[in-house]
Scaffold this motif. Structure first.
Motif, PDB file in Angstrom:
ATOM      1  N   ARG A 205      62.003   7.418 -18.223  1.00  0.00           N
ATOM      2  CA  ARG A 205      63.083   8.026 -17.428  1.00  0.00           C
ATOM      3  C   ARG A 205      62.602   8.360 -16.028  1.00  0.00           C
ATOM      4  O   ARG A 205      61.475   8.818 -15.849  1.00  0.00           O
ATOM      5  CB  ARG A 205      63.596   9.296 -18.106  1.00  0.00           C
ATOM      6  CG  ARG A 205      64.803   9.002 -18.995  1.00  0.00           C
ATOM      7  CD  ARG A 205      65.244  10.232 -19.759  1.00  0.00           C
ATOM      8  NE  ARG A 205      64.741  10.112 -21.124  1.00  0.00           N
ATOM      9  CZ  ARG A 205      64.513  11.136 -21.931  1.00  0.00           C
ATOM     10  NH1 ARG A 205      64.715  12.366 -21.517  1.00  0.00           N
ATOM     11  NH2 ARG A 205      64.069  10.923 -23.153  1.00  0.00           N
TER      12      ARG A 205
ATOM     13  N   ASP B 170      64.623   3.938 -20.019  1.00  0.00           N
ATOM     14  CA  ASP B 170      65.742   4.657 -20.607  1.00  0.00           C
ATOM     15  C   ASP B 170      66.788   4.935 -19.523  1.00  0.00           C
ATOM     16  O   ASP B 170      66.684   5.900 -18.786  1.00  0.00           O
ATOM     17  CB  ASP B 170      65.212   5.972 -21.207  1.00  0.00           C
ATOM     18  CG  ASP B 170      66.270   6.720 -22.012  1.00  0.00           C
ATOM     19  OD1 ASP B 170      67.428   6.255 -22.026  1.00  0.00           O
ATOM     20  OD2 ASP B 170      65.923   7.755 -22.594  1.00  0.00           O
ATOM     21  N   ASN B 171      67.734   4.019 -19.387  1.00  0.00           N
ATOM     22  CA  ASN B 171      68.853   4.199 -18.457  1.00  0.00           C
ATOM     23  C   ASN B 171      68.382   4.467 -17.017  1.00  0.00           C
ATOM     24  O   ASN B 171      68.822   5.421 -16.373  1.00  0.00           O
ATOM     25  CB  ASN B 171      69.739   5.353 -18.946  1.00  0.00           C
ATOM     26  CG  ASN B 171      71.198   5.034 -18.736  1.00  0.00           C
ATOM     27  OD1 ASN B 171      71.596   3.875 -18.814  1.00  0.00           O
ATOM     28  ND2 ASN B 171      71.991   6.031 -18.445  1.00  0.00           N
TER      29      ASN B 171
ATOM     30  N   SER C  89      68.164   4.049 -13.135  1.00  0.00           N
ATOM     31  CA  SER C  89      68.970   3.644 -11.978  1.00  0.00           C
ATOM     32  C   SER C  89      68.310   4.149 -10.698  1.00  0.00           C
ATOM     33  O   SER C  89      67.876   5.295 -10.656  1.00  0.00           O
ATOM     34  CB  SER C  89      70.384   4.247 -12.036  1.00  0.00           C
ATOM     35  OG  SER C  89      71.064   3.827 -13.185  1.00  0.00           O
TER      36      SER C  89
ATOM     37  N   LYS D 264      70.717  -0.599 -11.806  1.00  0.00           N
ATOM     38  CA  LYS D 264      71.698   0.246 -12.505  1.00  0.00           C
ATOM     39  C   LYS D 264      71.490   0.199 -14.003  1.00  0.00           C
ATOM     40  O   LYS D 264      71.541  -0.886 -14.604  1.00  0.00           O
ATOM     41  CB  LYS D 264      73.118  -0.259 -12.204  1.00  0.00           C
ATOM     42  CG  LYS D 264      73.566  -0.049 -10.774  1.00  0.00           C
ATOM     43  CD  LYS D 264      75.006  -0.520 -10.621  1.00  0.00           C
ATOM     44  CE  LYS D 264      75.385  -0.657  -9.160  1.00  0.00           C
ATOM     45  NZ  LYS D 264      76.582  -1.495  -8.982  1.00  0.00           N
ATOM     46  N   ASN D 265      71.242   1.364 -14.583  1.00  0.00           N
ATOM     47  CA  ASN D 265      71.239   1.560 -16.037  1.00  0.00           C
ATOM     48  C   ASN D 265      70.370   0.560 -16.792  1.00  0.00           C
ATOM     49  O   ASN D 265      70.816  -0.053 -17.761  1.00  0.00           O
ATOM     50  CB  ASN D 265      72.681   1.491 -16.589  1.00  0.00           C
ATOM     51  CG  ASN D 265      73.620   2.430 -15.840  1.00  0.00           C
ATOM     52  OD1 ASN D 265      74.511   2.000 -15.124  1.00  0.00           O
ATOM     53  ND2 ASN D 265      73.385   3.721 -15.992  1.00  0.00           N
TER      54      ASN D 265
ATOM     55  N   ASN E 137      67.784  -0.640 -19.416  1.00  0.00           N
ATOM     56  CA  ASN E 137      67.225  -0.222 -20.700  1.00  0.00           C
ATOM     57  C   ASN E 137      66.327  -1.316 -21.238  1.00  0.00           C
ATOM     58  O   ASN E 137      66.656  -2.497 -21.142  1.00  0.00           O
ATOM     59  CB  ASN E 137      68.348   0.044 -21.702  1.00  0.00           C
ATOM     60  CG  ASN E 137      69.093   1.320 -21.375  1.00  0.00           C
ATOM     61  OD1 ASN E 137      68.591   2.422 -21.595  1.00  0.00           O
ATOM     62  ND2 ASN E 137      70.285   1.187 -20.803  1.00  0.00           N
TER      63      ASN E 137
ATOM     64  N   GLY F 209      71.550  -3.719 -18.330  1.00  0.00           N
ATOM     65  CA  GLY F 209      71.439  -3.178 -16.981  1.00  0.00           C
ATOM     66  C   GLY F 209      71.585  -4.261 -15.937  1.00  0.00           C
ATOM     67  O   GLY F 209      71.599  -5.450 -16.257  1.00  0.00           O
TER      68      GLY F 209
END
Ligand code: ADP
Ligand code: ADP
Length: 229
Positions: free
Chosen positions: A219, A24-25, A27, A7-8, A10, A62
């Motif tokens: 991403r 970058d974020n 998940s 999850k998320n 970074n 994260g």
């Protein structure tokens, strides 16, 4: 049923005053029995993500639940234990010990686990049999072809009976025919229930997975989902 839940995530690197968002974020989750390929060009963040999934590195922020454990909250000794028990690593360059036989290479992680020699022998020979190399158990890596060496490395990964096999460009050092054979073995292992995460820059390799996730500039984007072709 979820073996991996990320999850998320970074992660930034700063080099010479310039900051790069390597992740970058990010998940995603992986179910038991999945076969997922993570594809992306050089510099897209694959190694950074692999190091996170493999419990080799920590993000800036994260969460990561691996088989129910909140990995990034662990101390480094516990993290090493999780890594050794939950992940079987398969590398592009095999990473075998050159002076040891195939059998000894496969047996090594079991020595660290504290298994006795009878137990080790049984598990190592079963793993070598699974990859079709039982009759080469006494050979050193130099006496084996590239494809056979990679199969020894896969047997070593299987020997610890980890819930996940994490393969980083497993066919990258092989000619295309041998690569096809190693991919067939990996697909067979998935059919037998092993969960596989494969990292590659090669679309032909990635397409053989059940799910393909593309990484670009840190991403993620899902390209092919389970059950779709
Ligand atoms: P890939 O494995 O897809 O080639 P990486 O995860 O190695 O991508 O790199 C992602 C980005 O992070 C790239 O821009 C890379 O230059 C940068 N990067 C990776 N590791 C470091 C590091 N240790 N120091 C500085 N920058 C890094
Ligand atoms: P225990 O089951 O007693 O907790 P582990 O098997 O987790 O022990 O590991 C004991 C030590 O051996 C740890 O320091 C670990 O990092 C190391 N270790 C375990 N497996 C391997 C391996 N396959 N390769 C290298 N080192 C390992």
């Amino acid at each position: 049923n979820r073996i991996v839940e990320i999850k998320n995530l970074n992660k930034e690197y700063t080099l010479g005053g310039e900051t790069v968002k390597a992740l970058d974020n990010v998940s995603f989750s992986i179910n038991k029995g999945d076969f997922i390929a993570i594809i992306g060009p050089s510099g897209s963040g694959k190694s950074t993500l692999m190091n996170m999934i493999g419990c080799l590195d920590m993000p800036d922020s994260g969460e990561y639940f691996l088989d129910g454990q909140n990995v990034f909250q662990l101390k480094s000794k516990q993290l090493a234990d999780v890594r050794n028990h939950k992940i079987g690593f398969i590398f592009q360059s095999f990473n075998l010990l050159t002076k040891q036989s195939a059998f000894e290479n496969v047996e090594l992680p079991l020595i660290y686990r504290g298994l006795n020699s009878k137990e080790r022998k049984e598990i190592a020979l079963t793993a070598l049999k699974k990859v079709g190399l039982l009759e080469r158990a006494g050979h050193r890596p130099t006496e084996l072809s590239g494809g056979q060496q990679q199969r020894v490395a896969i047997a070593r990964a299987l020997a610890g009976n980890p819930p996940i096999l994490l393969a980083d460009e497993p066919t990258g050092a092989l000619d295309s025919k041998t690569g096809v054979e190693v991919m067939k073995l990996i697909k067979d292992l998935n059919k037998q229930g092993h969960t596989i995460i494969l990292i590659t820059h090669d679309l032909e390799i990635a397409k053989q997975a059940k799910r393909v996730i593309r990484i670009q500039d840190g991403r993620l984007r899902e390209e092919k989902e389970v059950g779709v072709s």
